[in-house]
Design an enzyme around this catalytic site. Structure first.
Site, mmCIF file in Angstrom:
data_model
loop_
_atom_site.group_PDB
_atom_site.id
_atom_site.type_symbol
_atom_site.label_atom_id
_atom_site.label_comp_id
_atom_site.label_asym_id
_atom_site.label_seq_id
_atom_site.Cartn_x
_atom_site.Cartn_y
_atom_site.Cartn_z
ATOM 1 N N ALA A 121 -46.367 30.675 10.411
ATOM 2 C CA ALA A 121 -45.252 30.719 9.463
ATOM 3 C C ALA A 121 -45.481 31.645 8.270
ATOM 4 O O ALA A 121 -44.748 31.581 7.295
ATOM 5 C CB ALA A 121 -44.963 29.301 8.970
ATOM 6 N N ASN A 177 -50.840 24.073 8.025
ATOM 7 C CA ASN A 177 -51.718 24.778 8.973
ATOM 8 C C ASN A 177 -51.916 26.230 8.553
ATOM 9 O O ASN A 177 -52.959 26.825 8.823
ATOM 10 C CB ASN A 177 -51.116 24.727 10.378
ATOM 11 C CG ASN A 177 -51.224 23.347 10.971
ATOM 12 O OD1 ASN A 177 -52.289 22.943 11.416
ATOM 13 N ND2 ASN A 177 -50.135 22.591 10.950
ATOM 14 N N HIS A 205 -43.876 30.484 1.491
ATOM 15 C CA HIS A 205 -45.329 30.662 1.405
ATOM 16 C C HIS A 205 -45.615 31.982 0.695
ATOM 17 O O HIS A 205 -45.168 33.031 1.155
ATOM 18 C CB HIS A 205 -45.967 30.710 2.794
ATOM 19 C CG HIS A 205 -45.665 29.513 3.628
ATOM 20 N ND1 HIS A 205 -46.169 28.265 3.367
ATOM 21 C CD2 HIS A 205 -44.891 29.372 4.737
ATOM 22 C CE1 HIS A 205 -45.729 27.402 4.268
ATOM 23 N NE2 HIS A 205 -44.953 28.054 5.116
HETATM 24 N N1 LIG Z 1 -49.605 27.466 12.609
HETATM 25 C C1 LIG Z 1 -48.472 27.364 11.917
HETATM 26 O O1 LIG Z 1 -48.096 28.261 11.148
HETATM 27 C C2 LIG Z 1 -47.647 26.151 12.066
HETATM 28 C C3 LIG Z 1 -48.111 25.064 12.764
HETATM 29 N N2 LIG Z 1 -47.336 23.963 12.913
HETATM 30 C C4 LIG Z 1 -47.909 22.847 13.646
HETATM 31 O O2 LIG Z 1 -47.531 22.929 15.009
HETATM 32 C C5 LIG Z 1 -47.482 21.615 15.585
HETATM 33 C C6 LIG Z 1 -46.138 21.390 16.272
HETATM 34 O O3 LIG Z 1 -45.093 21.489 15.337
HETATM 35 P P1 LIG Z 1 -43.624 20.947 15.688
HETATM 36 O O4 LIG Z 1 -43.220 21.379 17.038
HETATM 37 O O5 LIG Z 1 -42.777 21.259 14.539
HETATM 38 O O6 LIG Z 1 -43.908 19.374 15.693
HETATM 39 P P2 LIG Z 1 -42.943 18.213 16.232
HETATM 40 O O7 LIG Z 1 -43.311 17.010 15.438
HETATM 41 O O8 LIG Z 1 -41.536 18.641 16.253
HETATM 42 O O9 LIG Z 1 -43.443 18.014 17.737
HETATM 43 C C7 LIG Z 1 -44.745 17.615 18.036
HETATM 44 C C8 LIG Z 1 -44.729 16.921 19.386
HETATM 45 O O10 LIG Z 1 -46.074 16.679 19.769
HETATM 46 C C9 LIG Z 1 -46.205 15.344 20.244
HETATM 47 N N3 LIG Z 1 -47.582 14.922 19.966
HETATM 48 C C10 LIG Z 1 -48.153 14.638 18.780
HETATM 49 N N4 LIG Z 1 -49.435 14.303 18.937
HETATM 50 C C11 LIG Z 1 -49.692 14.371 20.281
HETATM 51 C C12 LIG Z 1 -50.849 14.132 21.069
HETATM 52 N N5 LIG Z 1 -52.006 13.733 20.522
HETATM 53 N N6 LIG Z 1 -50.753 14.309 22.417
HETATM 54 C C13 LIG Z 1 -49.577 14.698 22.982
HETATM 55 N N7 LIG Z 1 -48.454 14.936 22.272
HETATM 56 C C14 LIG Z 1 -48.509 14.765 20.935
HETATM 57 C C15 LIG Z 1 -45.153 14.552 19.484
HETATM 58 O O11 LIG Z 1 -44.763 13.394 20.212
HETATM 59 C C16 LIG Z 1 -44.023 15.565 19.371
HETATM 60 O O12 LIG Z 1 -43.125 15.501 20.461
HETATM 61 C C17 LIG Z 1 -47.734 20.643 14.419
HETATM 62 O O13 LIG Z 1 -49.094 20.286 14.372
HETATM 63 C C18 LIG Z 1 -47.389 21.493 13.207
HETATM 64 O O14 LIG Z 1 -48.024 21.044 12.028
HETATM 65 C C19 LIG Z 1 -46.065 23.918 12.424
HETATM 66 C C20 LIG Z 1 -45.575 24.968 11.718
HETATM 67 C C21 LIG Z 1 -46.337 26.139 11.422
HETATM 68 O O1 LIG Z 2 -43.929 25.986 9.145
HETATM 69 C C1 LIG Z 2 -44.359 26.135 7.985
HETATM 70 O O2 LIG Z 2 -43.693 26.648 7.074
HETATM 71 C C2 LIG Z 2 -45.757 25.771 7.652
HETATM 72 C C3 LIG Z 2 -46.251 24.567 8.268
HETATM 73 O O3 LIG Z 2 -45.548 23.613 8.513
HETATM 74 C C4 LIG Z 2 -47.690 24.531 8.571
HETATM 75 O O4 LIG Z 2 -48.384 25.489 8.235
HETATM 76 O O5 LIG Z 2 -48.137 23.522 9.151
#
Ligand SMILES: NC(=O)C1=CN([C@@H]2O[C@H](COP(=O)(O)OP(=O)(O)OC[C@H]3O[C@@H](n4cnc5c(N)ncnc54)[C@H](O)[C@@H]3O)[C@@H](O)[C@H]2O)C=CC1
Ligand SMILES: O=C([O-])CC(=O)C(=O)O
Length: 254
Positions: A121, A177, A205
């Site tokens: 992000a 993250n 950010h």
């Molecule tokens: N690297 C980056 O810039 C970013 C990373 N993220 C991270 O990416 C990940 C996914 O984000 P979203 O899709 O928005 O989340 P979300 O909450 O919409 O979906 C996550 C899914 O993973 C499932 N889940 C959670 N723990 C689990 C496990 N141990 N085993 C199997 N399934 C599991 C949940 O049931 C849910 O369906 C999160 O950890 C979030 O913090 C989000 C935004 C930016």
């Molecule tokens: O999606 C974003 O803006 C950032 C975020 O949630 C993450 O870094 O986990």
């Protein structure tokens, strides 16, 4: 390339509905979530297969894409990588745990597997990586999100966190993250401030970096995903571009 997904939430849904297998030589076929209904819904939409046990996809895929949670990374990544399967990991906060980092790094070396951590992000990682080894004095991240995104009920701006990235990811594992991504890119535990702001409707950010190269500042004002306001659209888009780039002969940027 056959892909399996861990975590069928906001990011996975955007990726699965955007990637066209015929156009990109990427077939997202297996779906795992500890909420079985979510895995089944996305599998049905994408003409794929929902698995109840992650092991059931491991002899069928070339790559596993994690978009679940930092805990899921710790739970599943060693097993996936030990099967000789590469990974894209979104929940990058898990890598701020040095012991875990070193454990998976050792598995990758032994098995010849790779872990890809998308820029997610934020913008500016190319610059941070380029200058990381040249007296990079200071890197700061200020993240500003709405009360809805941060799950707070407040009327006035408030600083929720000020400290190092390694602590930020412990207190806000699903919101920051990006702090881990930047820290890993420059090999520093960067300074992080998290602000909840009722006057913003974006996930903002701001990165500042200063060193022998000069200085830079990047600001990303992201639209949140409708399915999960914590998460920015750009995070999913960066994973999509990374997936597509595996087919490219010429890559641009770092
Ligand atoms: N690297 C980056 O810039 C970013 C990373 N993220 C991270 O990416 C990940 C996914 O984000 P979203 O899709 O928005 O989340 P979300 O909450 O919409 O979906 C996550 C899914 O993973 C499932 N889940 C959670 N723990 C689990 C496990 N141990 N085993 C199997 N399934 C599991 C949940 O049931 C849910 O369906 C999160 O950890 C979030 O913090 C989000 C935004 C930016
Ligand atoms: O999606 C974003 O803006 C950032 C975020 O949630 C993450 O870094 O986990």
């Amino acid at each position: 390339m056959k892909v399996g997904i861990i975590g069928c939430g906001a990011i996975a849904n955007i990726i699965a509905s955007t990637i066209v297998p015929e156009d990109n030589n990427i077939d997202i076929e297996y779906f795992y979530d500890n909420d079985v209904e979510r895995a089944e819904n996305l599998a049905s939409f994408a003409n794929g297969v929902a698995v109840l046990d992650l092991n059931d996809m491991l002899d069928k895929v070339d790559l596993v894409l994690e978009c679940a949670s930092p805990d899921s990374v710790k739970e599943h990544a060693p097993n996936v990588l030990s099967h000789g399967i590469d990974m894209i990991i979104m929940s990058i906060g898990a890598f701020m745990d040095k012991e875990f980092y070193s454990k998976v790094n050792d598995i990758c070396k032994k098995k010849g597997t790779r872990i890809h951590l998308p820029s997610g992000a934020v913008v500016g990682l190319d610059g941070i990586k380029a200058v990381a080894d040249f007296n990079l004095e200071e890197v700061n991240l200020v993240t500003r999100k709405s009360p809805k995104s941060l799950g707070k009920d407040i009327d006035e701006e408030e600083v929720l966190f000020e400290g190092k990235a390694s602590e930020a990811v412990k207190e806000f594992p699903l919101n920051i993250n990006v702090a881990a991504t930047i820290s890993l890119a420059c090999n520093q535990d960067i300074n992080v401030k998290i602000i909840v702001d009722p006057n913003v409707d974006r996930n903002v950010h701001e990165i500042t970096a200063k060193g022998d190269f000069g200085e830079f500042k990047t600001t990303t004002k992201n639209f949140p995903c409708s399915a999960n306001p914590k998460t920015s659209m750009l995070a999913a888009l960066s994973a999509i571009k990374l997936l597509k780039s595996f087919n490219e002969s010429i890559t641009v940027g770092l």
